[in-house]
Design a protein around this motif. Structure first.
Motif, PDB file in Angstrom:
ATOM      1  N   ARG A  33       0.830  -1.211   0.000  1.00 49.61           N
ATOM      2  CA  ARG A  33       0.000   0.000   0.000  1.00 49.61           C
ATOM      3  C   ARG A  33       0.863   1.258   0.000  1.00 49.61           C
ATOM      4  NH1 ARG A  33      -3.358  -3.307  -0.987  1.00 49.61           N
ATOM      5  NH2 ARG A  33      -5.433  -3.489  -0.078  1.00 49.61           N
ATOM      6  N   VAL A  34       1.943   1.233   0.759  1.00 51.72           N
ATOM      7  CA  VAL A  34       2.856   2.383   0.777  1.00 51.72           C
ATOM      8  C   VAL A  34       3.482   2.571  -0.599  1.00 51.72           C
ATOM      9  CG1 VAL A  34       5.045   3.253   1.690  1.00 51.72           C
ATOM     10  CG2 VAL A  34       3.336   2.301   3.254  1.00 51.72           C
ATOM     11  N   HIS A  35       3.946   1.487  -1.198  1.00 56.81           N
ATOM     12  CA  HIS A  35       4.557   1.577  -2.519  1.00 56.81           C
ATOM     13  C   HIS A  35       3.557   2.076  -3.563  1.00 56.81           C
ATOM     14  CE1 HIS A  35       8.674   0.004  -2.060  1.00 56.81           C
ATOM     15  NE2 HIS A  35       8.158  -0.578  -0.995  1.00 56.81           N
ATOM     16  N   GLU A  36       2.300   1.653  -3.450  1.00 55.83           N
ATOM     17  CA  GLU A  36       1.267   2.138  -4.364  1.00 55.83           C
ATOM     18  C   GLU A  36       1.063   3.643  -4.206  1.00 55.83           C
ATOM     19  OE1 GLU A  36      -2.109  -0.281  -3.375  1.00 55.83           O
ATOM     20  OE2 GLU A  36      -1.304  -2.042  -4.421  1.00 55.83           O
ATOM     21  N   ALA A  37       1.043   4.115  -2.977  1.00 54.14           N
ATOM     22  CA  ALA A  37       0.870   5.552  -2.733  1.00 54.14           C
ATOM     23  C   ALA A  37       2.028   6.344  -3.338  1.00 54.14           C
ATOM     24  CB  ALA A  37       0.754   5.827  -1.229  1.00 54.14           C
ATOM     25  N   VAL A  38       3.240   5.861  -3.146  1.00 52.81           N
ATOM     26  CA  VAL A  38       4.417   6.545  -3.694  1.00 52.81           C
ATOM     27  C   VAL A  38       4.399   6.492  -5.221  1.00 52.81           C
ATOM     28  CG1 VAL A  38       6.944   6.492  -3.826  1.00 52.81           C
ATOM     29  CG2 VAL A  38       5.800   6.244  -1.618  1.00 52.81           C
ATOM     30  N   ALA A  39       4.000   5.354  -5.785  1.00 50.93           N
ATOM     31  CA  ALA A  39       3.922   5.224  -7.243  1.00 50.93           C
ATOM     32  C   ALA A  39       2.888   6.181  -7.829  1.00 50.93           C
ATOM     33  CB  ALA A  39       3.580   3.782  -7.628  1.00 50.93           C
ATOM     34  N   GLY A  41       2.551   9.094  -6.836  1.00 50.62           N
ATOM     35  CA  GLY A  41       3.110  10.434  -6.695  1.00 50.62           C
ATOM     36  C   GLY A  41       2.955  11.037  -5.316  1.00 50.62           C
ATOM     37  N   ARG A  42       2.475  10.265  -4.367  1.00 51.58           N
ATOM     38  CA  ARG A  42       2.305  10.776  -3.005  1.00 51.58           C
ATOM     39  C   ARG A  42       3.662  10.868  -2.324  1.00 51.58           C
ATOM     40  NH1 ARG A  42      -3.113  11.229  -2.078  1.00 51.58           N
ATOM     41  NH2 ARG A  42      -2.218  12.860  -0.811  1.00 51.58           N
ATOM     42  N   ILE A  64      10.466   0.883   9.125  1.00 50.87           N
ATOM     43  CA  ILE A  64      11.802   1.438   8.853  1.00 50.87           C
ATOM     44  C   ILE A  64      12.049   1.537   7.348  1.00 50.87           C
ATOM     45  CG2 ILE A  64      14.280   0.998   9.082  1.00 50.87           C
ATOM     46  CD1 ILE A  64      13.622  -0.083  11.923  1.00 50.87           C
ATOM     47  N   ALA A  65      11.618   0.511   6.595  1.00 47.31           N
ATOM     48  CA  ALA A  65      11.763   0.546   5.133  1.00 47.31           C
ATOM     49  C   ALA A  65      10.926   1.678   4.537  1.00 47.31           C
ATOM     50  CB  ALA A  65      11.361  -0.794   4.535  1.00 47.31           C
ATOM     51  N   THR A  66       9.755   1.915   5.105  1.00 46.84           N
ATOM     52  CA  THR A  66       8.906   3.016   4.639  1.00 46.84           C
ATOM     53  C   THR A  66       9.589   4.350   4.894  1.00 46.84           C
ATOM     54  OG1 THR A  66       6.882   1.742   4.978  1.00 46.84           O
ATOM     55  CG2 THR A  66       6.661   4.143   4.929  1.00 46.84           C
ATOM     56  N   ARG A  67      10.184   4.485   6.054  1.00 48.11           N
ATOM     57  CA  ARG A  67      10.927   5.721   6.368  1.00 48.11           C
ATOM     58  C   ARG A  67      12.040   5.936   5.345  1.00 48.11           C
ATOM     59  NH1 ARG A  67      15.669   7.004   9.241  1.00 48.11           N
ATOM     60  NH2 ARG A  67      15.590   9.031  10.257  1.00 48.11           N
ATOM     61  N   ARG A  68      12.771   4.882   5.052  1.00 50.31           N
ATOM     62  CA  ARG A  68      13.878   4.971   4.088  1.00 50.31           C
ATOM     63  C   ARG A  68      13.356   5.329   2.689  1.00 50.31           C
ATOM     64  NH1 ARG A  68      17.253  -0.046   4.870  1.00 50.31           N
ATOM     65  NH2 ARG A  68      15.233  -0.321   5.574  1.00 50.31           N
ATOM     66  N   LEU A  69      12.255   4.702   2.278  1.00 52.90           N
ATOM     67  CA  LEU A  69      11.653   4.990   0.981  1.00 52.90           C
ATOM     68  C   LEU A  69      11.232   6.455   0.880  1.00 52.90           C
ATOM     69  CD1 LEU A  69      10.385   4.155  -1.759  1.00 52.90           C
ATOM     70  CD2 LEU A  69       8.312   3.560  -0.460  1.00 52.90           C
ATOM     71  N   MET A  70      10.556   6.943   1.911  1.00 56.81           N
ATOM     72  CA  MET A  70      10.089   8.323   1.882  1.00 56.81           C
ATOM     73  C   MET A  70      11.259   9.306   1.865  1.00 56.81           C
ATOM     74  SD  MET A  70       6.980   7.771   1.484  1.00 56.81           S
ATOM     75  CE  MET A  70       6.551   9.497   1.333  1.00 56.81           C
ATOM     76  N   ARG A  71      12.304   8.992   2.591  1.00 52.65           N
ATOM     77  CA  ARG A  71      13.489   9.869   2.578  1.00 52.65           C
ATOM     78  C   ARG A  71      14.166   9.845   1.208  1.00 52.65           C
ATOM     79  NH1 ARG A  71      15.722  11.329   7.755  1.00 52.65           N
ATOM     80  NH2 ARG A  71      17.803  11.196   6.857  1.00 52.65           N
ATOM     81  N   SER A  72      14.195   8.681   0.567  1.00 53.41           N
ATOM     82  CA  SER A  72      14.868   8.565  -0.733  1.00 53.41           C
ATOM     83  C   SER A  72      14.147   9.347  -1.829  1.00 53.41           C
ATOM     84  CB  SER A  72      15.016   7.101  -1.141  1.00 53.41           C
ATOM     85  OG  SER A  72      13.773   6.563  -1.521  1.00 53.41           O
ATOM     86  N   CYS A  73      12.832   9.514  -1.675  1.00 58.33           N
ATOM     87  CA  CYS A  73      12.087  10.289  -2.679  1.00 58.33           C
ATOM     88  C   CYS A  73      11.781  11.699  -2.169  1.00 58.33           C
ATOM     89  CB  CYS A  73      10.825   9.550  -3.106  1.00 58.33           C
ATOM     90  SG  CYS A  73       9.560   9.372  -1.856  1.00 58.33           S
ATOM     91  N   ARG A  74      12.524  12.113  -1.143  1.00 61.30           N
ATOM     92  CA  ARG A  74      12.375  13.442  -0.541  1.00 61.30           C
ATOM     93  C   ARG A  74      10.946  13.682  -0.045  1.00 61.30           C
ATOM     94  NH1 ARG A  74      17.107  16.493  -1.739  1.00 61.30           N
ATOM     95  NH2 ARG A  74      18.260  15.523  -3.426  1.00 61.30           N
ATOM     96  N   GLY A  75      10.363  12.609   0.463  1.00 63.56           N
ATOM     97  CA  GLY A  75       9.009  12.688   0.985  1.00 63.56           C
ATOM     98  C   GLY A  75       8.994  12.839   2.489  1.00 63.56           C
TER      99      GLY A  75
END
Length: 124
Positions: A33-39, A41-42, A64-75
């Motif tokens: 669900r997190v990956h879908e939101a990021v995909a 454009g969220r 923790i992986a979600t935190r890393r993902l959001m940081r990597s996309c400047r989210g």
């Protein structure tokens, strides 16, 4: 018990309301669900974990992986946990604190404050 993730929006933030048990079997649902939101454009995501009754190391790994993902996309990532933590019965809060990773997250007591850029996060 299963894991349910309801996706909504509040003041430009994607709000994922999570309920049930976050464990080895169910944590891939939240990750997806997190990956879908990021995909979609969220870049501002709130995970409402108020109704998560159980969280094991797999669940913590997804957070923790979600935190890393959001940081990597400047989210931005914010968590919602009850203000009193363990007093309110927040299993996730206790687990994050016990593992020493609670301080990695911006934690708020409710969605209204989580999406308010002027609100201060709860202290770790």
């Amino acid at each position: 018990m299963t894991l349910k993730v309801a996706v909504g929006e509040q003041q430009g933030w994607a709000v994922l309301r999570v309920s049930g048990e976050l464990d080895l079997l169910t944590s891939p649902v939240l990750r997806q669900r997190v990956h879908e939101a990021v995909a979609e454009g969220r870049r501002s995501v709130v995970l409402d974990l108020s109704d998560v009754l159980f969280c094991d190391s797999s669940g913590v790994g997804v957070l923790i992986a979600t935190r890393r993902l959001m940081r990597s996309c400047r989210g931005r990532l914010r968590l919602i946990l009850p203000a009193q933590g363990a007093v309110d019965g927040s299993h996730v809060n206790r687990v994050l604190a016990a593992l020493g990773v609670r301080r990695l997250f911006e934690v708020y007591p409710d969605a209204e404050r989580a999406v308010d850029d002027t609100a201060e996060p709860l202290s770790a």
